[in-house]
Enzyme design. Structure first.
Site, PDB file in Angstrom:
ATOM      1  N   GLY A  34       0.806  -1.146  -0.018  1.00  0.00           N
ATOM      2  CA  GLY A  34       0.059   0.129   0.087  1.00  0.00           C
ATOM      3  C   GLY A  34       0.760   1.238   0.118  1.00  0.00           C
ATOM      4  O   GLY A  34       0.746   2.265  -0.730  1.00  0.00           O
ATOM      5  N   HIS A  35       1.870   1.209   0.837  1.00  0.00           N
ATOM      6  CA  HIS A  35       2.871   2.391   0.963  1.00  0.00           C
ATOM      7  C   HIS A  35       3.453   2.417  -0.295  1.00  0.00           C
ATOM      8  O   HIS A  35       3.877   3.599  -0.964  1.00  0.00           O
ATOM      9  CB  HIS A  35       3.831   2.216   2.088  1.00  0.00           C
ATOM     10  CG  HIS A  35       3.299   2.263   3.356  1.00  0.00           C
ATOM     11  ND1 HIS A  35       3.339   0.945   4.249  1.00  0.00           N
ATOM     12  CD2 HIS A  35       2.686   3.228   3.998  1.00  0.00           C
ATOM     13  CE1 HIS A  35       2.841   1.495   5.323  1.00  0.00           C
ATOM     14  NE2 HIS A  35       2.328   2.743   5.541  1.00  0.00           N
ATOM     15  N   SER A 183      -2.306  -3.048   5.726  1.00  0.00           N
ATOM     16  CA  SER A 183      -2.108  -2.131   6.955  1.00  0.00           C
ATOM     17  C   SER A 183      -0.761  -2.634   7.928  1.00  0.00           C
ATOM     18  O   SER A 183      -0.506  -3.978   7.868  1.00  0.00           O
ATOM     19  CB  SER A 183      -3.282  -2.235   8.021  1.00  0.00           C
ATOM     20  OG  SER A 183      -2.945  -1.546   9.135  1.00  0.00           O
ATOM     21  N   SER A 184      -0.105  -1.630   8.460  1.00  0.00           N
ATOM     22  CA  SER A 184       1.250  -2.123   9.297  1.00  0.00           C
ATOM     23  C   SER A 184       0.478  -2.841  10.232  1.00  0.00           C
ATOM     24  O   SER A 184       1.340  -3.538  10.687  1.00  0.00           O
ATOM     25  CB  SER A 184       1.642  -0.879   9.727  1.00  0.00           C
ATOM     26  OG  SER A 184       2.092  -0.026   8.589  1.00  0.00           O
TER      27      SER A 184
HETATM   28  P1  AMP Z   1       0.759   4.871   7.637  1.00  0.00           P
HETATM   29  O1  AMP Z   1       2.193   4.534   7.581  1.00  0.00           O
HETATM   30  O2  AMP Z   1      -0.183   3.981   8.133  1.00  0.00           O
HETATM   31  O3  AMP Z   1       0.885   6.291   8.468  1.00  0.00           O
HETATM   32  O4  AMP Z   1       0.535   5.362   6.179  1.00  0.00           O
HETATM   33  C1  AMP Z   1       1.283   6.190   5.386  1.00  0.00           C
HETATM   34  C2  AMP Z   1       0.320   6.440   4.277  1.00  0.00           C
HETATM   35  O5  AMP Z   1       0.106   5.219   3.268  1.00  0.00           O
HETATM   36  C3  AMP Z   1      -1.118   7.127   4.404  1.00  0.00           C
HETATM   37  O6  AMP Z   1      -1.379   7.976   3.459  1.00  0.00           O
HETATM   38  C4  AMP Z   1      -1.907   5.884   4.235  1.00  0.00           C
HETATM   39  O7  AMP Z   1      -3.167   6.241   4.026  1.00  0.00           O
HETATM   40  C5  AMP Z   1      -1.120   5.121   3.263  1.00  0.00           C
HETATM   41  N1  AMP Z   1      -1.611   3.722   3.209  1.00  0.00           N
HETATM   42  C6  AMP Z   1      -1.569   2.876   4.270  1.00  0.00           C
HETATM   43  N2  AMP Z   1      -2.216   1.409   3.848  1.00  0.00           N
HETATM   44  C7  AMP Z   1      -2.733   1.687   2.559  1.00  0.00           C
HETATM   45  C8  AMP Z   1      -3.168   0.973   1.723  1.00  0.00           C
HETATM   46  N3  AMP Z   1      -3.483  -0.670   1.897  1.00  0.00           N
HETATM   47  N4  AMP Z   1      -3.324   1.349   0.489  1.00  0.00           N
HETATM   48  C9  AMP Z   1      -3.109   2.748   0.169  1.00  0.00           C
HETATM   49  N5  AMP Z   1      -2.467   3.382   0.902  1.00  0.00           N
HETATM   50  C10 AMP Z   1      -2.260   3.109   2.047  1.00  0.00           C
END
Ligand code: AMP
Length: 283
Positions: A34-35, A183-184
């Site tokens: 996703g990232h 998701s992480s």
């Molecule tokens: P985080 O590390 O969870 O703060 O996420 C960093 C960025 O990656 C944020 O803009 C999230 O919305 C995006 N993100 C996290 N999971 C996904 C996913 N499964 N698909 C697309 N973007 C994601």
């Protein structure tokens, strides 16, 4: 790929690349596809891509969630290099918060619902860190995931209010083959719960079909609860909201697109997800 650890290094990098366009992907690490989809989009659309990895303490309202947040820096750096990222910014907490921020955000109705309602202070923490990062990185474009729909809305508002000179690019949610939104936090699920986890997306799809076919929000909670029966999911909220204001909708009259947003616990892991639903013209 350059690894920058300080604000001074970032400033120097800027002065050396003034004429190039910069895409920015802020993350909290424990990276997954996703990232990487955000990073790859930025690489395709900009001369240079900067990704930050910073587990921001001020957006956690639960000390244990912060402490247990997965940290996989070495692996993250390798993945970013592979994805074509140019710069990784890895600040420390002291660097981002040499003193408590003297400003705060009140996003009004936008943060009184869903994540804002259940995670007190969360969006202020998001606003503070993203505003600092925008000032440090000075990107032309910044990339966020639709997975965090409310976060996108809050950042859009903040970007407008503070006149940040950048475009926001919202990228679709990347899912595992079984539908689970990446998701992480997924890596903290037990094996049994990982097997149950796709039920959340399935419930969202059932609600989505119900909205299209029945044209009403009545009964959606019961429908989702039925759908999650037989799993350990505990629903925190499920709401049908206006895609822009994110305010809950009681009626679908004259509405062409809605978002269905959900948060639920599976064991001690809290998962969120959402889908956009096109309702089409009214008959
Ligand atoms: P985080 O590390 O969870 O703060 O996420 C960093 C960025 O990656 C944020 O803009 C999230 O919305 C995006 N993100 C996290 N999971 C996904 C996913 N499964 N698909 C697309 N973007 C994601």
């Amino acid at each position: 790929m350059k690894i920058l650890n300080t604000r001074e290094e970032l400033r120097r990098f800027h002065s050396e690349h003034r004429s190039q366009t910069v895409g920015f992907v802020p993350t909290m690490g424990a990276l997954h596809e996703g990232h990487l989809a955000l990073v790859k989009r930025s690489v395709a659309e900009n001369d240079l891509t900067v990704c930050s990895i910073f587990v921001n303490p001020t957006q956690f309202n639960n000390a244990s969630d912060l402490e247990k947040y997965p940290r996989t820096e070495e692996q993250d750096v390798a993945m970013l290099e592979q994805a074509g990222c140019d710069v990784v910014f890895l600040p420390t907490v002291d660097m981002m918060y040499p003193q408590p921020a003297s400003y705060s955000f009140d996003f009004g109705p936008l943060e009184r619902v869903m994540e804002g309602e259940f995670r007190s202070g969360h969006f202020n923490g998001v606003g503070v860190i993203v505003s600092k990062l925008f000032n440090l990185v000075q990107p032309d474009k910044a990339y966020f995931g639709q997975k965090d729909l409310q976060q996108c809305a809050v950042i859009r508002r903040m970007t407008e209010d503070l006149c940040f000179n950048l475009d926001l690019v919202i990228c679709p949610t990347v899912r595992e083959d079984d539908g689970l939104a990446m998701s992480s936090r997924n890596r903290r699920l037990t094996k049994e719960h990982r097997a149950q986890a796709p039920a959340l997306y399935k419930a969202l799809k059932e609600v989505s079909n119900h909205l299209v076919e029945k044209g009403t929000v009545d009964g959606v909670i019961a429908l989702a609860e039925d759908s999650l029966e037989g799993t350990d999911f505990r629903l925190e909220y499920l709401q049908v909201v206006d895609v822009k204001s994110l305010q809950p909708l009681n009626s679908l009259e004259n509405i062409s697109e809605v978002a269905v947003c959900v948060a639920a616990f599976l064991g001690e892991i809290r998962l969120i997800d959402n889908v956009l639903v096109q309702l089409g013209p009214k008959k």
